[in-house]
Enzyme design. Structure first.
Site, PDB file in Angstrom:
ATOM      1  N   THR A  28       0.818  -1.212   0.000  1.00  0.00           N
ATOM      2  CA  THR A  28       0.000   0.000   0.000  1.00  0.00           C
ATOM      3  C   THR A  28       0.852   1.262   0.000  1.00  0.00           C
ATOM      4  O   THR A  28       0.459   2.290  -0.548  1.00  0.00           O
ATOM      5  CB  THR A  28      -0.936  -0.026   1.224  1.00  0.00           C
ATOM      6  OG1 THR A  28      -1.783  -1.153   1.077  1.00  0.00           O
ATOM      7  CG2 THR A  28      -1.790   1.216   1.324  1.00  0.00           C
ATOM      8  N   TYR A  80      -8.048   1.307  -3.945  1.00  0.00           N
ATOM      9  CA  TYR A  80      -6.720   1.656  -4.473  1.00  0.00           C
ATOM     10  C   TYR A  80      -6.036   0.411  -4.993  1.00  0.00           C
ATOM     11  O   TYR A  80      -6.482  -0.710  -4.747  1.00  0.00           O
ATOM     12  CB  TYR A  80      -5.865   2.333  -3.387  1.00  0.00           C
ATOM     13  CG  TYR A  80      -5.461   1.385  -2.288  1.00  0.00           C
ATOM     14  CD1 TYR A  80      -6.323   1.075  -1.239  1.00  0.00           C
ATOM     15  CD2 TYR A  80      -4.209   0.772  -2.303  1.00  0.00           C
ATOM     16  CE1 TYR A  80      -5.961   0.188  -0.242  1.00  0.00           C
ATOM     17  CE2 TYR A  80      -3.831  -0.108  -1.302  1.00  0.00           C
ATOM     18  CZ  TYR A  80      -4.712  -0.400  -0.274  1.00  0.00           C
ATOM     19  OH  TYR A  80      -4.351  -1.276   0.702  1.00  0.00           O
ATOM     20  N   SER A  84       1.526  -7.699  -0.760  1.00  0.00           N
ATOM     21  CA  SER A  84       2.286  -8.688   0.012  1.00  0.00           C
ATOM     22  C   SER A  84       1.535 -10.008   0.205  1.00  0.00           C
ATOM     23  O   SER A  84       2.118 -10.983   0.655  1.00  0.00           O
ATOM     24  CB  SER A  84       2.748  -8.109   1.336  1.00  0.00           C
ATOM     25  OG  SER A  84       1.708  -8.056   2.264  1.00  0.00           O
ATOM     26  N   GLN A  85       0.252 -10.056  -0.188  1.00  0.00           N
ATOM     27  CA  GLN A  85      -0.429 -11.369  -0.175  1.00  0.00           C
ATOM     28  C   GLN A  85       0.193 -12.300  -1.220  1.00  0.00           C
ATOM     29  O   GLN A  85       0.002 -13.504  -1.176  1.00  0.00           O
ATOM     30  CB  GLN A  85      -1.955 -11.248  -0.383  1.00  0.00           C
ATOM     31  CG  GLN A  85      -2.414 -10.446  -1.575  1.00  0.00           C
ATOM     32  CD  GLN A  85      -2.667  -8.997  -1.228  1.00  0.00           C
ATOM     33  OE1 GLN A  85      -1.897  -8.376  -0.499  1.00  0.00           O
ATOM     34  NE2 GLN A  85      -3.754  -8.424  -1.757  1.00  0.00           N
ATOM     35  N   THR A 132       1.538  -4.611   4.165  1.00  0.00           N
ATOM     36  CA  THR A 132       1.399  -4.936   5.587  1.00  0.00           C
ATOM     37  C   THR A 132       0.838  -6.338   5.846  1.00  0.00           C
ATOM     38  O   THR A 132       0.997  -6.869   6.936  1.00  0.00           O
ATOM     39  CB  THR A 132       0.486  -3.897   6.282  1.00  0.00           C
ATOM     40  OG1 THR A 132      -0.787  -3.901   5.624  1.00  0.00           O
ATOM     41  CG2 THR A 132       1.089  -2.512   6.240  1.00  0.00           C
ATOM     42  N   ASP A 133       0.180  -6.936   4.841  1.00  0.00           N
ATOM     43  CA  ASP A 133      -0.521  -8.204   5.096  1.00  0.00           C
ATOM     44  C   ASP A 133       0.403  -9.333   5.566  1.00  0.00           C
ATOM     45  O   ASP A 133       0.038 -10.123   6.434  1.00  0.00           O
ATOM     46  CB  ASP A 133      -1.274  -8.666   3.837  1.00  0.00           C
ATOM     47  CG  ASP A 133      -2.479  -7.780   3.532  1.00  0.00           C
ATOM     48  OD1 ASP A 133      -2.794  -6.888   4.347  1.00  0.00           O
ATOM     49  OD2 ASP A 133      -3.121  -7.992   2.476  1.00  0.00           O
ATOM     50  N   LYS A 144       0.136  -8.043  12.707  1.00  0.00           N
ATOM     51  CA  LYS A 144      -0.907  -7.139  12.192  1.00  0.00           C
ATOM     52  C   LYS A 144      -2.209  -7.480  12.900  1.00  0.00           C
ATOM     53  O   LYS A 144      -2.619  -8.643  12.921  1.00  0.00           O
ATOM     54  CB  LYS A 144      -1.049  -7.296  10.676  1.00  0.00           C
ATOM     55  CG  LYS A 144      -2.007  -6.284  10.064  1.00  0.00           C
ATOM     56  CD  LYS A 144      -2.021  -6.306   8.536  1.00  0.00           C
ATOM     57  CE  LYS A 144      -3.002  -5.253   8.017  1.00  0.00           C
ATOM     58  NZ  LYS A 144      -3.083  -5.188   6.571  1.00  0.00           N
ATOM     59  N   GLU A 163      -2.542 -30.206  27.465  1.00  0.00           N
ATOM     60  CA  GLU A 163      -3.661 -31.136  27.259  1.00  0.00           C
ATOM     61  C   GLU A 163      -3.289 -32.210  26.241  1.00  0.00           C
ATOM     62  O   GLU A 163      -4.022 -33.175  26.073  1.00  0.00           O
ATOM     63  CB  GLU A 163      -4.899 -30.365  26.767  1.00  0.00           C
ATOM     64  CG  GLU A 163      -5.456 -29.393  27.798  1.00  0.00           C
ATOM     65  CD  GLU A 163      -6.689 -28.667  27.277  1.00  0.00           C
ATOM     66  OE1 GLU A 163      -7.664 -29.326  26.885  1.00  0.00           O
ATOM     67  OE2 GLU A 163      -6.661 -27.420  27.252  1.00  0.00           O
TER      68      GLU A 163
HETATM   69  N1  ASP Z   1      -2.718  -5.896   0.685  1.00  0.00           N
HETATM   70  C1  ASP Z   1      -1.717  -4.888   0.935  1.00  0.00           C
HETATM   71  C2  ASP Z   1      -0.370  -5.594   0.981  1.00  0.00           C
HETATM   72  O1  ASP Z   1      -0.108  -6.284   1.918  1.00  0.00           O
HETATM   73  C3  ASP Z   1      -2.030  -4.187   2.192  1.00  0.00           C
HETATM   74  C4  ASP Z   1      -0.997  -3.193   2.683  1.00  0.00           C
HETATM   75  O2  ASP Z   1       0.072  -3.002   2.184  1.00  0.00           O
HETATM   76  O3  ASP Z   1      -1.324  -2.530   3.685  1.00  0.00           O
HETATM   77  O4  ASP Z   1       0.401  -5.439   0.070  1.00  0.00           O
END
Ligand code: ASP
Length: 356
Positions: A40, A53, A86-87, A119-120, A192, A313
């Site tokens: 992002t 976006y 980043s996914q 961030t993912d 996250k 357990e």
């Molecule tokens: N889907 C985005 C990524 O991980 C989200 C982000 O960057 O915040 O590339």
């Protein structure tokens, strides 16, 4: 007389030369590499207020151009590694990042590296690098929750802070860090926690290791886990990692995905169990059968904090399982992939989960 004059001239020339060299050394800024991977922070929207976006849209030059203040604190060099959301991060990209960072950090004049990242899956990349970067020089990951075109975009400030953190002498030896929203978080505990908030990254078990204030890092603690130069893992000759899958526990979960993973030939399974890494009977039985076949099984928890402990357990010693301790399932997978480059012995794997 002439002899005396030429000697004093020579003396002044040497003094002048030494002082200009000294001044040049004083004003020379530390070199920081920015390795851009997308996300992002490199995203663009159709307007400054729209929620929609496209991540990974602008290149590293534009990212750097948005923060002219960087030139006041460092000599920055940008490199575009990939430009993805980043996914779509992969183990191969992790390995090429680790190789490149290790190469860069060997250069004496380099102070450290900043990685811009979506961030993912940022916490996974941070933890992978924490275990595979062979240097005490600072490596800081940053990103943003708002695209570069948004009103009050958080990327430029995060990028400035990340570079400011890297050039500070006290950042050496802290392991790989993730820095967003003025907080410095250690790779082993950062996660996250919110789908939208700019303060999404938290360190749920131990809290941040520091804060940025007035362009400087203020450290309040250090991670006590093994990392970087103290890590036993070496990926310098690897171009892929052993395959490990994560399977989730829930009320009514059965053996379906565990059997499918075994059939697909995985080398390890992380079970994101309920509570303290628990699994319903049918799943537990299938995990035990997988361990019998030599597949490494690590029990972790789907809960956001707290340890998954050995033998509460579940009789891990009898079944040949390890427990992930403080690592969440996504980071347990990273450690298990690296562990499997060294051993398949569950007790040895358990030792690694205590130490990293
Ligand atoms: N889907 C985005 C990524 O991980 C989200 C982000 O960057 O915040 O590339």
């Amino acid at each position: 007389m002439i002899h005396f004059l030429s000697r004093s001239f020579l003396f002044s020339a040497i003094v002048l030369l030494l002082s200009t060299t000294f001044l040049a050394a004083q004003t020379q800024k530390p070199t920081v590499y920015i390795l851009a991977t997308g996300g992002t922070i490199a995203g663009t929207g159709s307007s400054s207020t729209a929620a929609q976006y496209k991540p990974g849209d602008i290149g590293v030059e534009l990212l750097l151009a948005a923060v002219p203040e960087l030139s006041e604190i460092a000599e920055v060099k940008g490199e575009q590694v990939v430009n993805i959301s980043s996914q779509d991060m992969t183990t191969q990209i992790w390995l090429s990042l680790a190789h490149r960072i290790n190469e860069i950090l060997l250069q004496e004049h380099v102070a450290g590296v900043v990685i811009t990242h979506g961030t993912d899956t940022q916490e996974e990349t941070a933890y992978f690098l924490n275990l595979t970067v062979k240097s005490h020089k600072p490596v800081v990951l940053t990103g943003s929750m708002r695209p570069s075109t948004a009103l009050s975009a958080d990327g430029p400030r995060n990028l400035y802070n990340a570079v400011a953190c890297v050039v500070a002498p006290e950042s050496k030896g802290q392991g790989v860090m993730l820095l967003m929203d003025d907080r410095i978080l250690s790779a082993d505990d950062v996660s996250k926690t919110h789908t939208l908030n700019v303060s999404t990254f938290q360190s749920p078990n131990y809290g941040p290791i520091g804060y940025m204030y007035d362009g400087k890092p203020i450290f309040i603690r250090s991670s006590h886990k093994r990392h970087s130069l103290h890590s036993e893992f070496d990926v310098s000759t690897l171009n892929d990692l052993p395959r490990v899958e994560i399977i989730m526990g829930y009320a009514g979960a059965n053996d379906l995905f565990i059997r499918a993973a075994v059939q697909a030939g995985v080398k390890g399974i992380v079970y994101a169990g309920v509570g303290n890494g628990n699994a319903p009977a049918a799943a537990l039985e299938a995990l035990a059968a997988a361990a019998q076949q030599g597949i490494a099984v690590v029990r972790s928890s789907r809960l956001p904090s707290g340890p998954s402990t050995q033998g509460n357990e579940v009789d891990d010693n009898r079944l040949g399982f390890a427990a992930s301790w403080m690592l969440n399932p996504q980071k347990a997978r990273v450690l298990l992939m690296l562990a499997l480059t060294k051993t398949t012995d569950y007790q040895e794997i358990q030792r690694m989960f205590w130490e990293y």
